[in-house]
Design a protein around this motif. Structure first.
Motif, PDB file in Angstrom:
ATOM      1  N   GLY A 135      -4.090  -7.467   9.275  1.00  6.22           N
ATOM      2  CA  GLY A 135      -3.498  -6.697  10.413  1.00  6.22           C
ATOM      3  C   GLY A 135      -3.780  -7.512  11.871  1.00  6.22           C
ATOM      4  N   LEU A 136      -4.935  -8.172  11.616  1.00  3.03           N
ATOM      5  CA  LEU A 136      -5.078  -8.806  13.135  1.00  3.03           C
ATOM      6  C   LEU A 136      -4.603 -10.264  13.116  1.00  3.03           C
ATOM      7  N   GLY A 137      -3.812 -10.631  12.171  1.00  7.09           N
ATOM      8  CA  GLY A 137      -2.917 -11.802  12.177  1.00  7.09           C
ATOM      9  C   GLY A 137      -3.762 -12.993  12.101  1.00  7.09           C
ATOM     10  N   MET A 138      -5.053 -12.798  11.209  1.00  9.94           N
ATOM     11  CA  MET A 138      -6.153 -13.724  11.175  1.00  9.94           C
ATOM     12  C   MET A 138      -5.800 -14.742  10.026  1.00  9.94           C
ATOM     13  N   ILE A 139      -4.793 -14.282   9.083  1.00  9.42           N
ATOM     14  CA  ILE A 139      -4.559 -15.125   7.847  1.00  9.42           C
ATOM     15  C   ILE A 139      -4.086 -16.446   8.214  1.00  9.42           C
ATOM     16  N   LYS A 140      -4.451 -17.568   7.485  1.00 10.16           N
ATOM     17  CA  LYS A 140      -3.979 -18.826   7.874  1.00 10.16           C
ATOM     18  C   LYS A 140      -2.964 -19.163   6.676  1.00 10.16           C
ATOM     19  N   ARG A 141      -2.922 -18.540   5.659  1.00 11.66           N
ATOM     20  CA  ARG A 141      -1.891 -18.906   4.489  1.00 11.66           C
ATOM     21  C   ARG A 141      -0.403 -18.402   4.858  1.00 11.66           C
ATOM     22  N   ARG A 142       0.273 -18.818   4.224  1.00 13.19           N
ATOM     23  CA  ARG A 142       1.881 -18.025   4.478  1.00 13.19           C
ATOM     24  C   ARG A 142       1.899 -16.571   4.526  1.00 13.19           C
ATOM     25  N   ARG A 143       2.702 -15.959   5.470  1.00 10.59           N
ATOM     26  CA  ARG A 143       2.967 -14.620   5.135  1.00 10.59           C
ATOM     27  C   ARG A 143       4.036 -14.440   4.663  1.00 10.59           C
ATOM     28  N   GLY A 144       4.050 -13.534   3.843  1.00 17.12           N
ATOM     29  CA  GLY A 144       5.282 -13.051   3.213  1.00 17.12           C
ATOM     30  C   GLY A 144       5.176 -11.903   1.998  1.00 17.12           C
ATOM     31  N   ASN A 145       6.410 -11.866   1.403  1.00 18.81           N
ATOM     32  CA  ASN A 145       6.395 -10.911   0.294  1.00 18.81           C
ATOM     33  C   ASN A 145       6.521 -11.614  -1.090  1.00 18.81           C
ATOM     34  N   LEU A 146       5.816 -11.040  -2.057  1.00 19.20           N
ATOM     35  CA  LEU A 146       6.030 -11.507  -3.551  1.00 19.20           C
ATOM     36  C   LEU A 146       7.487 -11.362  -3.869  1.00 19.20           C
ATOM     37  N   LYS A 147       7.968 -12.184  -4.477  1.00 18.12           N
ATOM     38  CA  LYS A 147       9.486 -12.370  -5.216  1.00 18.12           C
ATOM     39  C   LYS A 147       9.409 -11.596  -6.419  1.00 18.12           C
ATOM     40  N   MET A 148      10.302 -10.708  -6.865  1.00 21.73           N
ATOM     41  CA  MET A 148      10.135 -10.075  -8.072  1.00 21.73           C
ATOM     42  C   MET A 148      10.212 -10.968  -9.435  1.00 21.73           C
ATOM     43  N   GLU A 149      10.772 -12.184  -9.105  1.00 18.58           N
ATOM     44  CA  GLU A 149      10.620 -13.236 -10.330  1.00 18.58           C
ATOM     45  C   GLU A 149       9.366 -13.644 -10.516  1.00 18.58           C
ATOM     46  N   GLY A 158      -2.330  -6.782   3.127  1.00 16.58           N
ATOM     47  CA  GLY A 158      -1.236  -6.279   3.509  1.00 16.58           C
ATOM     48  C   GLY A 158      -0.950  -4.748   3.060  1.00 16.58           C
ATOM     49  N   GLU A 159       0.152  -4.159   3.599  1.00 19.42           N
ATOM     50  CA  GLU A 159       0.672  -2.980   2.959  1.00 19.42           C
ATOM     51  C   GLU A 159       1.627  -2.981   1.980  1.00 19.42           C
ATOM     52  N   PRO A 160       1.523  -2.748   0.751  1.00 24.57           N
ATOM     53  CA  PRO A 160       2.342  -2.745  -0.550  1.00 24.57           C
ATOM     54  C   PRO A 160       3.816  -2.403  -0.212  1.00 24.57           C
ATOM     55  N   PHE A 161       3.878  -1.180   0.340  1.00 26.07           N
ATOM     56  CA  PHE A 161       5.132  -0.786   0.426  1.00 26.07           C
ATOM     57  C   PHE A 161       6.116  -1.495   1.561  1.00 26.07           C
ATOM     58  N   ILE A 162       5.630  -2.402   2.207  1.00 32.21           N
ATOM     59  CA  ILE A 162       6.605  -3.183   2.912  1.00 32.21           C
ATOM     60  C   ILE A 162       7.564  -3.972   2.082  1.00 32.21           C
ATOM     61  N   ASN A 163       6.886  -4.448   0.760  1.00 31.42           N
ATOM     62  CA  ASN A 163       7.682  -5.091  -0.013  1.00 31.42           C
ATOM     63  C   ASN A 163       8.965  -4.123  -0.506  1.00 31.42           C
ATOM     64  N   GLN A 164      10.316  -4.529  -0.419  1.00 35.48           N
ATOM     65  CA  GLN A 164      11.322  -3.475  -0.832  1.00 35.48           C
ATOM     66  C   GLN A 164      11.551  -3.585  -2.213  1.00 35.48           C
ATOM     67  N   GLU A 165      10.780  -4.339  -3.075  1.00 36.69           N
ATOM     68  CA  GLU A 165      11.169  -4.312  -4.401  1.00 36.69           C
ATOM     69  C   GLU A 165       9.443  -3.688  -5.116  1.00 36.69           C
ATOM     70  N   PHE A 166       8.766  -3.199  -4.296  1.00 33.92           N
ATOM     71  CA  PHE A 166       7.402  -2.526  -4.690  1.00 33.92           C
ATOM     72  C   PHE A 166       7.746  -1.720  -5.980  1.00 33.92           C
ATOM     73  N   THR A 167       8.419  -0.611  -5.828  1.00 39.87           N
ATOM     74  CA  THR A 167       8.446   0.320  -6.955  1.00 39.87           C
ATOM     75  C   THR A 167       9.162  -0.340  -8.247  1.00 39.87           C
ATOM     76  N   GLU A 168      10.199  -1.253  -7.961  1.00 43.52           N
ATOM     77  CA  GLU A 168      10.363  -2.086  -9.185  1.00 43.52           C
ATOM     78  C   GLU A 168       9.330  -2.901  -9.869  1.00 43.52           C
ATOM     79  N   MET A 169       8.701  -3.232  -9.174  1.00 42.93           N
ATOM     80  CA  MET A 169       7.217  -4.070  -9.600  1.00 42.93           C
ATOM     81  C   MET A 169       6.555  -3.263 -10.465  1.00 42.93           C
ATOM     82  N   ILE A 170       6.388  -1.866 -10.154  1.00 46.49           N
ATOM     83  CA  ILE A 170       5.496  -0.901 -10.666  1.00 46.49           C
ATOM     84  C   ILE A 170       6.190  -0.502 -12.264  1.00 46.49           C
TER      85      ILE A 170
END
Length: 326
Positions: free
Chosen positions: A62-76, A98-110
């Motif tokens: 949340g504070l933007g302190m992560i140094k690694r790449r920011r993004g969402n996990l791809k479904m594949e 991060g907040e899981p529901f930001i990923n638009q494919e989250f329910t498909e992952m479940i």
């Protein structure tokens, strides 16, 4: 009891045997003083995203302190990770940073994880769950959802959950409970979790009552991890039971043998395999699932050397161990 039944429902003979072997080896490692590793970890975390809508105090995402790449996990990529943990996973937490529901494919992952027979839990700040989403969550097969509620009104809540909306979180809990009722389903188990701090410590009973009235199945209190020195005065609770720290702001408990490092693993949005959920910036990568299978990664010399260092060379433990909540 419902949560236990949901776990048991997804157990297989292979998972049970692996669980028994792994835990027996951990026991032998403890008493023998030498690393004995057989079987595979049985608890996993997969990171749907490391992006968050809030700016919570002490949260590196949340504070933007992560140094690694920011993004969402791809479904594949998620499918690749889920396929590899499926034979051994007694449970899987679909969250890390991060907040899981930001990923638009989250329910498909479940849904996919559920089809693989994996007990799935997630944790959310509760800002993206309307009634329709709550129904999708229940139908998807999610077994457990943890909703963070760290205050008793907007002011106390947003002191920690910066930019958060207290009423929206309450409504999300209600939507989840109503959807379960309307669909006549036992899942997901709804756990409302409160991080105890100086601001909310006198109102824990009120928070619990609010959570139960909204439809929570479980109410849990959690100790707060404080990373920033100046925030101790603001957030460190006076309730000793719920404080990780002593009068000098040092961890109260002595970090001894670590079960977590041997029975769990974390997989990031980039399919990096990490040893622990305290390795938030992925500094101790054990391997990557794009070029190596999970079993090879977790039984490699690299992994064994790290396990050896953490368990038996405790004065040389990595930085992630210094603020561990146990």
């Amino acid at each position: 009891m419902t949560e236990l039944l949901l776990i048991v429902k997804k157990l297989t003979v292979r998972k049970i045997i692996n669980l028994l072997i792994r835990n027996f080896c951990i026991f032998l490692t403890k008493i023998s003083g030498r690393l004995i590793i057989k079987g595979m970890p049985w608890s996993y975390s997969i990171e749907p995203t490391n992006i968050c809508n809030l700016k919570c105090k002490e949260c590196v995402s949340g504070l933007g302190m992560i140094k690694r790449r920011r993004g969402n996990l791809k479904m594949e990529d998620f499918k690749k990770a889920a396929d590899q943990i499926a034979p051994w996973a007694v449970n899987c937490f679909l969250y890390f940073q991060g907040e899981p529901f930001i990923n638009q494919e989250f329910t498909e992952m479940i849904k996919y994880a559920d089809s693989k027979g994996i007990f799935i839990a997630t944790s959310t700040n509760g800002h993206f769950i309307d009634y329709d989403t709550a129904k999708k969550i229940s139908i998807s097969g999610l077994d457990k959802i943890i909703v963070s509620l760290d205050g008793y009104n907007q002011e106390s809540y947003s002191a920690y959950r910066v930019n958060g909306n207290y009423e929206r979180v309450i409504q999300s809990i209600k939507h989840l409970a109503q959807a379960k009722k309307d669909l006549n389903r036992k899942n997901p188990v709804i756990e409302v979790q409160t991080i105890v701090n100086k601001i909310n410590e006198k109102h824990l009973t009120k928070i619990k009552q609010t959570a139960k009235e909204a439809g929570a199945d479980i109410f849990a209190l959690k100790t707060m991890q404080i990373e920033i020195e100046k925030d101790f005065n603001t957030f460190k609770t006076n309730i000793d039971k719920y404080s990780r720290y002593d009068a000098n702001n040092k961890l109260k408990h002595k970090i001894g043998f670590c079960n977590r490092i041997l029975n769990s693993a974390v997989i990031t949005i980039d399919l990096d395999v990490l040893p622990c959920c305290y390795d938030k910036d992925a500094e101790l990568k054990l391997g990557n699932l794009r070029n190596t299978d999970l079993k090879t990664v977790l039984t490699s010399d690299c992994s064994k050397k790290l396990y050896q260092k953490i368990e038996f060379q405790r004065t040389r433990r990595p930085a992630m161990c210094s603020n561990c909540g146990g």
